[in-house]
Write a protein that holds these residues in place. Structure first.
Motif, PDB file in Angstrom:
ATOM      1  N   ARG A  17      -7.773 -23.178  14.044  1.00  0.00           N
ATOM      2  CA  ARG A  17      -8.151 -22.253  15.082  1.00  0.00           C
ATOM      3  C   ARG A  17      -9.615 -21.876  14.945  1.00  0.00           C
ATOM      4  O   ARG A  17     -10.214 -22.002  13.897  1.00  0.00           O
ATOM      5  CB  ARG A  17      -7.311 -20.988  15.051  1.00  0.00           C
ATOM      6  N   GLN A  22      -7.312 -14.726  13.248  1.00  0.00           N
ATOM      7  CA  GLN A  22      -6.182 -14.586  14.148  1.00  0.00           C
ATOM      8  C   GLN A  22      -4.931 -15.196  13.524  1.00  0.00           C
ATOM      9  O   GLN A  22      -5.007 -16.290  12.992  1.00  0.00           O
ATOM     10  CB  GLN A  22      -6.497 -15.366  15.418  1.00  0.00           C
ATOM     11  N   LEU A  26       3.657 -14.810  16.027  1.00  0.00           N
ATOM     12  CA  LEU A  26       3.704 -13.676  16.925  1.00  0.00           C
ATOM     13  C   LEU A  26       4.288 -12.506  16.162  1.00  0.00           C
ATOM     14  O   LEU A  26       5.477 -12.424  15.934  1.00  0.00           O
ATOM     15  CB  LEU A  26       4.523 -14.048  18.140  1.00  0.00           C
ATOM     16  N   ARG A  28       4.374  -9.213  16.655  1.00  0.00           N
ATOM     17  CA  ARG A  28       5.081  -8.071  17.224  1.00  0.00           C
ATOM     18  C   ARG A  28       6.355  -8.469  17.941  1.00  0.00           C
ATOM     19  O   ARG A  28       6.865  -7.762  18.773  1.00  0.00           O
ATOM     20  CB  ARG A  28       4.142  -7.334  18.169  1.00  0.00           C
ATOM     21  N   HIS A  29       6.820  -9.614  17.625  1.00  0.00           N
ATOM     22  CA  HIS A  29       8.017 -10.102  18.259  1.00  0.00           C
ATOM     23  C   HIS A  29       9.226  -9.363  17.816  1.00  0.00           C
ATOM     24  O   HIS A  29       9.581  -9.386  16.660  1.00  0.00           O
ATOM     25  CB  HIS A  29       8.189 -11.541  17.845  1.00  0.00           C
ATOM     26  N   ILE A  34      13.648 -15.010  20.311  1.00  0.00           N
ATOM     27  CA  ILE A  34      12.331 -15.641  20.271  1.00  0.00           C
ATOM     28  C   ILE A  34      11.838 -15.743  18.839  1.00  0.00           C
ATOM     29  O   ILE A  34      11.331 -16.770  18.404  1.00  0.00           O
ATOM     30  CB  ILE A  34      11.343 -14.837  21.135  1.00  0.00           C
ATOM     31  N   LEU A 139       5.272 -23.817  27.165  1.00  0.00           N
ATOM     32  CA  LEU A 139       3.832 -23.968  26.965  1.00  0.00           C
ATOM     33  C   LEU A 139       3.566 -24.893  25.773  1.00  0.00           C
ATOM     34  O   LEU A 139       2.718 -25.777  25.825  1.00  0.00           O
ATOM     35  CB  LEU A 139       3.213 -22.600  26.705  1.00  0.00           C
ATOM     36  N   ARG A 143       1.489 -28.360  25.793  1.00  0.00           N
ATOM     37  CA  ARG A 143       0.252 -28.533  25.030  1.00  0.00           C
ATOM     38  C   ARG A 143       0.400 -29.623  23.978  1.00  0.00           C
ATOM     39  O   ARG A 143      -0.510 -30.410  23.742  1.00  0.00           O
ATOM     40  CB  ARG A 143      -0.142 -27.212  24.367  1.00  0.00           C
ATOM     41  N   TYR A 191      14.375 -15.438  34.359  1.00  0.00           N
ATOM     42  CA  TYR A 191      13.008 -15.190  34.840  1.00  0.00           C
ATOM     43  C   TYR A 191      12.250 -16.497  35.072  1.00  0.00           C
ATOM     44  O   TYR A 191      11.435 -16.581  35.988  1.00  0.00           O
ATOM     45  CB  TYR A 191      12.248 -14.261  33.880  1.00  0.00           C
TER      46      TYR A 191
ATOM     47  N   LEU B  53       4.807  -7.545  34.959  1.00  0.00           N
ATOM     48  CA  LEU B  53       5.613  -8.768  34.898  1.00  0.00           C
ATOM     49  C   LEU B  53       6.983  -8.471  34.287  1.00  0.00           C
ATOM     50  O   LEU B  53       8.020  -8.947  34.765  1.00  0.00           O
ATOM     51  CB  LEU B  53       4.872  -9.828  34.073  1.00  0.00           C
ATOM     52  N   ARG B  57      10.985  -8.800  35.641  1.00  0.00           N
ATOM     53  CA  ARG B  57      12.050  -9.547  34.978  1.00  0.00           C
ATOM     54  C   ARG B  57      13.277  -8.698  34.696  1.00  0.00           C
ATOM     55  O   ARG B  57      14.254  -9.206  34.172  1.00  0.00           O
ATOM     56  CB  ARG B  57      11.520 -10.112  33.652  1.00  0.00           C
ATOM     57  N   GLN B 103       7.581  -7.090  25.113  1.00  0.00           N
ATOM     58  CA  GLN B 103       7.179  -7.832  23.917  1.00  0.00           C
ATOM     59  C   GLN B 103       7.247  -9.337  24.149  1.00  0.00           C
ATOM     60  O   GLN B 103       6.393 -10.091  23.690  1.00  0.00           O
ATOM     61  CB  GLN B 103       8.074  -7.447  22.743  1.00  0.00           C
ATOM     62  N   GLN B 104       8.272  -9.733  24.878  1.00  0.00           N
ATOM     63  CA  GLN B 104       8.410 -11.167  25.177  1.00  0.00           C
ATOM     64  C   GLN B 104       7.221 -11.653  26.014  1.00  0.00           C
ATOM     65  O   GLN B 104       6.636 -12.701  25.733  1.00  0.00           O
ATOM     66  CB  GLN B 104       9.719 -11.338  25.939  1.00  0.00           C
ATOM     67  N   ALA B 107       4.205 -11.791  23.877  1.00  0.00           N
ATOM     68  CA  ALA B 107       4.258 -12.941  22.976  1.00  0.00           C
ATOM     69  C   ALA B 107       3.825 -14.211  23.693  1.00  0.00           C
ATOM     70  O   ALA B 107       3.111 -15.047  23.139  1.00  0.00           O
ATOM     71  CB  ALA B 107       5.668 -13.101  22.423  1.00  0.00           C
ATOM     72  N   GLU B 108       4.261 -14.328  24.964  1.00  0.00           N
ATOM     73  CA  GLU B 108       3.858 -15.505  25.735  1.00  0.00           C
ATOM     74  C   GLU B 108       2.347 -15.544  25.927  1.00  0.00           C
ATOM     75  O   GLU B 108       1.717 -16.593  25.756  1.00  0.00           O
ATOM     76  CB  GLU B 108       4.543 -15.489  27.101  1.00  0.00           C
ATOM     77  N   LYS B 110       0.153 -14.142  24.089  1.00  0.00           N
ATOM     78  CA  LYS B 110      -0.465 -14.388  22.786  1.00  0.00           C
ATOM     79  C   LYS B 110      -0.411 -15.879  22.453  1.00  0.00           C
ATOM     80  O   LYS B 110      -1.390 -16.457  21.968  1.00  0.00           O
ATOM     81  CB  LYS B 110       0.299 -13.569  21.744  1.00  0.00           C
ATOM     82  N   GLU B 111       0.730 -16.480  22.715  1.00  0.00           N
ATOM     83  CA  GLU B 111       0.863 -17.902  22.410  1.00  0.00           C
ATOM     84  C   GLU B 111      -0.133 -18.716  23.225  1.00  0.00           C
ATOM     85  O   GLU B 111      -0.764 -19.644  22.720  1.00  0.00           O
ATOM     86  CB  GLU B 111       2.288 -18.365  22.708  1.00  0.00           C
ATOM     87  N   ARG B 112      -0.295 -18.323  24.475  1.00  0.00           N
ATOM     88  CA  ARG B 112      -1.251 -19.023  25.333  1.00  0.00           C
ATOM     89  C   ARG B 112      -2.665 -18.884  24.775  1.00  0.00           C
ATOM     90  O   ARG B 112      -3.411 -19.873  24.689  1.00  0.00           O
ATOM     91  CB  ARG B 112      -1.179 -18.462  26.752  1.00  0.00           C
ATOM     92  N   ASP B 113      -3.009 -17.674  24.358  1.00  0.00           N
ATOM     93  CA  ASP B 113      -4.329 -17.470  23.763  1.00  0.00           C
ATOM     94  C   ASP B 113      -4.504 -18.325  22.514  1.00  0.00           C
ATOM     95  O   ASP B 113      -5.553 -18.930  22.297  1.00  0.00           O
ATOM     96  CB  ASP B 113      -4.508 -15.991  23.383  1.00  0.00           C
ATOM     97  N   ASP B 114      -3.451 -18.349  21.709  1.00  0.00           N
ATOM     98  CA  ASP B 114      -3.530 -19.142  20.476  1.00  0.00           C
ATOM     99  C   ASP B 114      -3.781 -20.611  20.776  1.00  0.00           C
ATOM    100  O   ASP B 114      -4.599 -21.261  20.146  1.00  0.00           O
ATOM    101  CB  ASP B 114      -2.236 -19.004  19.681  1.00  0.00           C
ATOM    102  N   TRP B 115      -3.051 -21.123  21.762  1.00  0.00           N
ATOM    103  CA  TRP B 115      -3.233 -22.530  22.095  1.00  0.00           C
ATOM    104  C   TRP B 115      -4.621 -22.780  22.677  1.00  0.00           C
ATOM    105  O   TRP B 115      -5.226 -23.821  22.431  1.00  0.00           O
ATOM    106  CB  TRP B 115      -2.174 -22.997  23.081  1.00  0.00           C
TER     107      TRP B 115
END
Lengths: 604, 123
Positions: A17, A22, A26, A28-29, A34, A139, A143, A191, B53, B57, B103-104, B107-108, B110-115
């Motif tokens: 990264r 960073q 995750l 705060r999950h 998940i 995602l 990727r 969703y 968002l 949901r 939180q979900q 998390a999504e 955050k994951e996008r930012d990470d990628w």
């Protein structure tokens, strides 16, 4: 840090990264599902420890890291164009080891629009392909595949739903795992359905509504096969989707569709042994089915439908065709020769070509004609489609029917016939050779219990078509009931009768009575049949028609005319004597005869 | 949406959780929102993309109930009244229905930012 990208590192990609402070996990999950899925991704402990080891070993086995993408490493392919098939733990696996650096891998599922229990489910299931699974997010799937240079596709035909991945040859384990995961571990969240899938379905509905030629083809299929194969490929815009389609119904359909007996894994450019090994490792989550998915056997009906449309014109004439090669027995190669002979689009530049429709259409500028033969596992549809201005379509279609009649009379030149056979053979071989068509037809063949698409045999059977066979095939088409579907300017577009096509088939409904049954006379006056107890069925039919006639005659004049028109019956019956079936008789005629008889004898 | 919280650290230590729980319960009750019939998750500010968002949901029933609680609370607030005792939120009803979804969503993102921040090195 690198741990979370383990999956990719197995495939020679190292992900770092930018910002090392960073944390990739995750933190705060709190949603347990998940969090769990991420943990499994990191440790890869829950799913496939063996798989993980196998993956590593494969990578280690490569001679030198620099050579990984070299030509020498992958020159294992043969030049054979036939598929080898095998059964791996209940899943059908076929592959063709074509030399090359890339592989196409597809899971072909018997879940096309023909098999959907509720409208739109196939499209919904297709939309959920490569979405969040219990192990990784959508995602992440996207990727990772991008990083490996892979392409992921999901599409469906009338019979099959296809999940396909195209990638570099050495990434076979990764993509086999991915497809196995998509098939068995997709989450089907509500969703995702509302945010992503539903919108796409609505767009596809709108696209279908705007596309005249697709509309006409769907309508032709609907007329020809009613249900099953007649179900539109995409739900039409007036289908009440919200009633039938949501994440739960899709999930349920997925459970029925993604089962061992219902899927086939087909690869192009992969070694059969490698593929079988990977499938046996990664497709362990696929359940075996309790109730196999099925659809009633296709039956050709035929008829006419006209749809007014403002943007463009299309006319489809369709006739019963031949089932696909993979279905085995009911394959008729002469239909594909007929399709080539009728043709429409030239395969050579600067000339309309030899095909009859191209010649016919050339005198009507603005119209284009194409002949396509859609073949399915148990039926087929030979379609001639015209698009262009309504006036030109009208002229060209009349010419087209004339040329079809000339084939049926056998008045085509030997040269044209030879050309048509050559073209049909070329098309069949090319279809088999091309990766996509070959994948789908082989997969569909395997799932439907037939044989894989064998290119050599197809070529041979097409070559074996004689002019006589072709003539009789064309004759049979013209004698049967045609399917006519017109979309566009209905004022100009012709009716089937105006083209000289038969509208009415031989009566389809035969009711044979019990073997010992005999006819009985019916007294018109009393609307009562002298019912012999052994003769229930015939007498009941007669009784019905007599009763109906009396009711009709008692109506007022205007109502009566309409009712009489409706009352034309095609019902037939046959008399059985000593276990042998007698001649078929029209019930109406038989009634008239028995009435005459009754009028002759004194009333009881 | 989420402020720094010690909750996880406390829950991990059962002895500590045992000590803190009665205080937490007293505090939540004293905060007063339950007397207006609200839940703790009703107080989360809506003005962020993630929360918006997450609200989309929510299951239909939950979303409806949420609007009902909010309107009832506004009404109480305007009338300078508290709800009758039996209509007030009971402690067992005050469960997080929205924050797991937030939180979900986070998390999504955050994951996008990470990628997006990932750097690829071919070996």
């Amino acid at each position: 840090m690198r741990v979370s990208f383990k999956l990719l590192e197995d495939f020679g990609i190292n992900v770092n990264r930018l910002n090392t402070t960073q944390r990739p996990q995750l933190r705060r999950h709190r949603d347990p599902s998940i969090t769990n899925s991420f943990q499994t991704m990191i440790s890869r402990s829950a799913v496939g420890r063996n798989a993980q080891l196998a993956l590593r070993r494969q990578c280690c086995a490569k001679p030198a890291p620099l050579n990984r993408r070299g030509l020498a490493a992958v020159s294992t392919g043969s030049t054979s164009f036939s598929y080898e098939s095998a059964d791996v733990g209940g899943i059908k696996v076929a592959s063709r080891d074509v030399a090359g650096l890339t592989t196409s891998l597809a899971v072909v599922v018997k879940a096309g629009s023909r098999y959907q229990p509720l409208p739109g489910l196939t499209v919904g299931l297709e939309g959920f392909a490569f979405k969040n699974t219990h192990r990784r997010s959508a995602l992440r799937i996207t990727r990772e595949s991008e990083l490996l240079g892979g392409q992921l596709l999901a599409y469906h035909t009338r019979e099959s739903l296809v999940l396909e991945a195209k990638f570099l040859r050495e990434d076979l384990p990764y993509f086999t795992e991915l497809l196995g995961e998509v098939v068995s571990q997709t989450k089907y969240t509500d969703y995702e359905y509302h945010e992503e899938v539903e919108h796409n379905i609505k767009l596809s509905q709108q696209r279908l509504l705007a596309d005249v030629s697709d509309l006409a083809l769907n309508s032709a299929h609907g007329i020809a096969f009613h249900r099953g194969l007649g179900t539109p490929l995409y739900p039409t815009s007036s289908t009440p989707l919200s009633k039938y389609l949501n994440d739960e119904t899709i999930h349920q359909f997925a459970n029925e569709a993604y089962t061992k007996s219902n899927i086939a894994v087909v690869a192009n450019g992969a070694n059969q042994a490698d593929l079988s090994k990977n499938v046996s490792e990664f497709f362990t989550g696929v359940k075996s089915s309790a109730i196999p998915i099925s659809s009633p056997a296709s039956k050709y009906y035929g008829g006419e439908e006209r749809i007014a449309h403002g943007s463009g014109n299309s006319l489809v004439l369709a006739f019963p065709g031949s089932s696909s090669f993979t279905a085995g027995g009911s394959y008729k190669p002469e239909i594909s020769v007929l399709a080539a002979l009728l043709g429409g689009k030239s395969s050579i530049k600067w000339t309309p070509g030899f095909s009859l429709l191209a010649k016919a259409a050339s005198s009507f500028p603005g119209a284009s004609a194409t002949t396509t033969h859609f073949s399915y596992s148990d039926a087929g549809l030979l379609t001639i489609q015209f698009t262009g201005s309504a006036q030109a379509i009208r002229g060209a279609s009349i010419e087209a029917v004339k040329s079809l009649k000339s084939i049926a009379e056998g008045s085509i030149s030997k040269e044209d016939f030879t050309k048509a056979v050559a073209l049909a053979r070329y098309r069949a071989l090319e279809e088999g050779q091309s990766t996509d068509a070959g994948l789908v037809s082989t997969g569909a063949g395997l799932v439907h219990g037939g044989k894989p698409f064998q290119i050599d045999e197809v070529g041979k059977s097409v070559q074996g078509v004689t002019a006589e066979k072709l003539k009789s095939a064309a004759k049979a088409l013209l004698e049967g009931k045609a399917t006519v579907s017109a979309v566009g300017d209905l004022y100009v577009l012709p009716y089937g009768e105006e083209l000289g096509l038969k509208r009415r088939n031989n009566p389809k409904l035969y009711i044979s009575s019990q073997p010992t049954a005999t006819h009985n006379g019916i007294r018109m006056e009393s609307i009562r049949s002298h019912t012999d107890k052994t003769c229930k069925l015939n007498s009941y039919n007669k009784y019905l028609s007599v009763a109906a006639r009396v009711v009709r005659r008692s109506l007022k004049d205007d109502k009566r005319l309409a009712a009489e028109r409706r009352g034309e019956s095609e019902l037939r019956m046959a008399k059985w004597n000593n276990g042998k079936q007698g001649e078929h008789q029209n019930v109406a005629e038989a009634n008239a005869a028995s009435m005459a008889e009754a009028a002759g004898s004194p009333a009881s | 949406m989420s402020a720094p919280s010690l909750a996880n650290a406390i829950i991990k230590r059962p002895w500590l959780a045992k000590m803190v729980k009665p205080i937490a319960a007293w505090y939540a009750d004293a905060a007063g929102y339950r007397k207006l019939g609200l839940r703790a998750d009703d107080l989360i500010p809506e003005e962020s993309e993630n929360v918006l968002l997450a609200l989309k949901r929510l299951p239909q029933k939950e979303a409806y109930d949420r609007v009902f609680r909010l309107r009832r609370a506004f009404q109480c607030s305007l009338a300078h009244q508290l709800l009758p005792k039996e209509q007030q939120t009971k402690p067992e009803e005050d469960y997080p229905y929205l924050s797991p979804i937030i939180q979900q969503v986070e998390a999504e993102a955050k994951e996008r930012d990470d990628w997006d921040a990932a750097v690829v090195q071919r070996k």
